[in-house]
Scaffold this active site. Structure first.
Site, PDB file in Angstrom:
ATOM      1  N   TRP A   8       0.103   6.817  -8.004  1.00 16.47           N
ATOM      2  CA  TRP A   8       1.209   6.501  -8.928  1.00 16.47           C
ATOM      3  C   TRP A   8       2.164   7.689  -9.095  1.00 16.47           C
ATOM      4  O   TRP A   8       3.216   7.540  -9.693  1.00 16.47           O
ATOM      5  CB  TRP A   8       0.665   6.082 -10.291  1.00 16.47           C
ATOM      6  CG  TRP A   8      -0.128   4.805 -10.276  1.00 16.47           C
ATOM      7  CD1 TRP A   8      -0.428   4.016  -9.197  1.00 16.47           C
ATOM      8  CD2 TRP A   8      -0.741   4.164 -11.407  1.00 16.47           C
ATOM      9  NE1 TRP A   8      -1.183   2.939  -9.591  1.00 16.47           N
ATOM     10  CE2 TRP A   8      -1.400   2.997 -10.931  1.00 16.47           C
ATOM     11  CE3 TRP A   8      -0.814   4.466 -12.773  1.00 16.47           C
ATOM     12  CZ2 TRP A   8      -2.097   2.129 -11.786  1.00 16.47           C
ATOM     13  CZ3 TRP A   8      -1.508   3.603 -13.617  1.00 16.47           C
ATOM     14  CH2 TRP A   8      -2.138   2.457 -13.126  1.00 16.47           C
ATOM     15  N   LYS A   9       1.764   8.853  -8.632  1.00 15.34           N
ATOM     16  CA  LYS A   9       2.569  10.081  -8.795  1.00 15.34           C
ATOM     17  C   LYS A   9       2.953  10.241 -10.282  1.00 15.34           C
ATOM     18  O   LYS A   9       2.192   9.843 -11.152  1.00 15.34           O
ATOM     19  CB  LYS A   9       3.783  10.049  -7.872  1.00 15.34           C
ATOM     20  CG  LYS A   9       3.413   9.653  -6.445  1.00 15.34           C
ATOM     21  CD  LYS A   9       4.505   9.878  -5.451  1.00 15.34           C
ATOM     22  CE  LYS A   9       4.051   9.351  -4.094  1.00 15.34           C
ATOM     23  NZ  LYS A   9       4.958   9.665  -3.016  1.00 15.34           N
ATOM     24  N   HIS A  89      -1.873  16.564  -0.580  1.00 15.76           N
ATOM     25  CA  HIS A  89      -0.717  15.664  -0.469  1.00 15.76           C
ATOM     26  C   HIS A  89       0.510  16.490  -0.078  1.00 15.76           C
ATOM     27  O   HIS A  89       0.680  17.618  -0.541  1.00 15.76           O
ATOM     28  CB  HIS A  89      -0.482  14.932  -1.791  1.00 15.76           C
ATOM     29  CG  HIS A  89       0.499  13.806  -1.647  1.00 15.76           C
ATOM     30  ND1 HIS A  89       1.852  14.011  -1.628  1.00 15.76           N
ATOM     31  CD2 HIS A  89       0.301  12.477  -1.478  1.00 15.76           C
ATOM     32  CE1 HIS A  89       2.458  12.835  -1.449  1.00 15.76           C
ATOM     33  NE2 HIS A  89       1.542  11.895  -1.365  1.00 15.76           N
ATOM     34  N   GLU A  91       3.492  16.395  -0.962  1.00 17.98           N
ATOM     35  CA  GLU A  91       4.335  16.859  -2.084  1.00 17.98           C
ATOM     36  C   GLU A  91       3.754  18.118  -2.707  1.00 17.98           C
ATOM     37  O   GLU A  91       4.489  19.022  -3.108  1.00 17.98           O
ATOM     38  CB  GLU A  91       4.475  15.732  -3.129  1.00 17.98           C
ATOM     39  CG  GLU A  91       5.409  14.631  -2.631  1.00 17.98           C
ATOM     40  CD  GLU A  91       5.138  13.262  -3.225  1.00 17.98           C
ATOM     41  OE1 GLU A  91       4.461  13.170  -4.272  1.00 17.98           O
ATOM     42  OE2 GLU A  91       5.596  12.264  -2.625  1.00 17.98           O
ATOM     43  N   GLU A 161      -1.038  10.981   6.554  1.00 17.43           N
ATOM     44  CA  GLU A 161       0.250  10.633   5.961  1.00 17.43           C
ATOM     45  C   GLU A 161       1.367  11.434   6.643  1.00 17.43           C
ATOM     46  O   GLU A 161       1.651  12.570   6.228  1.00 17.43           O
ATOM     47  CB  GLU A 161       0.250  10.971   4.476  1.00 17.43           C
ATOM     48  CG  GLU A 161      -0.753  10.207   3.665  1.00 17.43           C
ATOM     49  CD  GLU A 161      -0.289  10.035   2.225  1.00 17.43           C
ATOM     50  OE1 GLU A 161      -0.198   8.897   1.779  1.00 17.43           O
ATOM     51  OE2 GLU A 161       0.023  11.050   1.572  1.00 17.43           O
ATOM     52  N   SER A 209       5.033   4.768   3.433  1.00 23.53           N
ATOM     53  CA  SER A 209       5.828   3.536   3.380  1.00 23.53           C
ATOM     54  C   SER A 209       5.033   2.298   3.811  1.00 23.53           C
ATOM     55  O   SER A 209       5.582   1.372   4.414  1.00 23.53           O
ATOM     56  CB  SER A 209       7.114   3.682   4.204  1.00 23.53           C
ATOM     57  OG  SER A 209       7.926   4.702   3.646  1.00 23.53           O
ATOM     58  N   GLY A 230       1.986   4.703  -1.998  1.00 18.28           N
ATOM     59  CA  GLY A 230       2.790   5.315  -3.058  1.00 18.28           C
ATOM     60  C   GLY A 230       3.636   4.268  -3.757  1.00 18.28           C
ATOM     61  O   GLY A 230       3.168   3.538  -4.632  1.00 18.28           O
ATOM     62  N   GLY A 231       4.903   4.160  -3.359  1.00 19.31           N
ATOM     63  CA  GLY A 231       5.856   3.262  -4.020  1.00 19.31           C
ATOM     64  C   GLY A 231       5.337   1.848  -4.228  1.00 19.31           C
ATOM     65  O   GLY A 231       5.489   1.271  -5.315  1.00 19.31           O
TER      66      GLY A 231
HETATM   67  C1  PEP Z   1       2.211   8.816  -0.773  1.00 15.21           C
HETATM   68  O1  PEP Z   1       2.938   9.481  -1.508  1.00 15.21           O
HETATM   69  O2  PEP Z   1       1.024   9.126  -0.617  1.00 15.21           O
HETATM   70  C2  PEP Z   1       2.805   7.665  -0.093  1.00 15.21           C
HETATM   71  C3  PEP Z   1       2.158   7.143   0.920  1.00 15.21           C
HETATM   72  O3  PEP Z   1       4.017   7.237  -0.572  1.00 15.21           O
HETATM   73  P1  PEP Z   1       4.855   5.954  -0.063  1.00 15.21           P
HETATM   74  O4  PEP Z   1       3.872   4.832   0.111  1.00 15.21           O
HETATM   75  O5  PEP Z   1       5.833   5.689  -1.155  1.00 15.21           O
HETATM   76  O6  PEP Z   1       5.498   6.347   1.215  1.00 15.21           O
END
Ligand code: PEP
Length: 246
Positions: A8-9, A89, A91, A161, A209, A230-231
């Site tokens: 969920w960040k 991660h 980020e 990722e 994504s 993520g999103g």
């Molecule tokens: C993530 O941040 O781990 C991720 C996979 O984000 P998203 O699915 O939004 O690309």
């Protein structure tokens, strides 16, 4: 093991987070380990209500305890019933300067406290365009998992990722994902000298994504055991259909 984890960040206010947690937690989900990674402030309350999902923290301190203002230790996470923690991660690597060495320290602390790391690795767009993605992933695995033994590895989840796919709407093709997941599994096989049966039980998730439209194609690949989302994890209907994509 099939796994879908929702990162969920730093999103959702308390009301929104509670509503999403409650509806996913109350849903019986067969055959898939569903892991929610809410902001740390919600972990304690949610952990008292766990039914059909597991909880992961998004971060942990690299220190054991003491004068580290703002930090949360692995032991504290364990005390409130957290079973998993995201580590490495992109980020955190990019925005908080987390090095492979810091990541390695955190992985050891988590395992000592019986929390399973969800260890993220991934190459940048420049790396992929220069064709060095395998070397980058090899290096992240080698340094991040330094000093682990096979039993410890068996308590880890790996998440591949690609940085260029995170939050960009650009997904790796299912073949690109499979190719890298196979590379990672092969690396683990050699490094830990694992028999195929045990090797196949180590979950390697794809993240970047991943959504309700592309999940089933990606999850259909041999070495893809699920996703780190993520999103698309922020909406109940999309996240639920990803869970049902195996
Ligand atoms: C993530 O941040 O781990 C991720 C996979 O984000 P998203 O699915 O939004 O690309």
């Amino acid at each position: 093991m099939k796994v879908v984890a929702g990162n969920w960040k730093m999103n959702m206010n308390y009301k929104e987070a509670s509503a999403l947690f409650n509806s996913l937690n109350n849903r019986l989900i067969n055959d898939v380990e569903v892991i929610l990674c809410p902001p740390s402030i919600y972990l304690s309350e949610f952990s008292n209500k766990l039914k059909n999902v597991k909880l992961a923290a998004q971060n942990v301190s690299s220190f054991i305890s003491g004068a580290y203002t703002g930090e949360v230790s692995a032991q504290m996470l364990k005390n409130i019933g957290v079973d998993y923690c995201l580590i490495g991660h992109s980020e955190r690597r990019a925005l908080f300067n987390e090095t492979n060495e810091v990541i390695n320290t955190k992985i050891h602390l988590l395992l000592e406290n019986e929390i399973s790391p969800i260890f993220c690795c991934g190459e940048s767009l420049t790396d992929r365009e220069s064709g060095v993605q395998n070397e980058i992933i090899h290096n992240q695995l080698e340094l991040g998992m330094n000093g682990l033994d096979l039993t410890q590895l068996q308590n880890c989840i790996i998440a591949y990722e690609p940085v260029w796919a995170i939050g960009t709407g650009l997904t790796a093709t299912s073949d690109q994902a499979q190719e890298m997941h196979f590379f990672i599994r092969n690396y683990l096989k050699k490094r830990f000298q694992i028999e195929n049966e045990i090797l196949s039980q180590i979950p390697i998730l794809y993240g970047g994504s991943c959504n309700a439209e592309n999940a089933s194609e990606i999850f259909s690949k041999n070495d893809v055991n699920g996703g780190l989302i993520g999103g698309a994890a922020l909406k109940e209907d999309t996240f639920s259909s990803i869970i049902q994509s195996f």
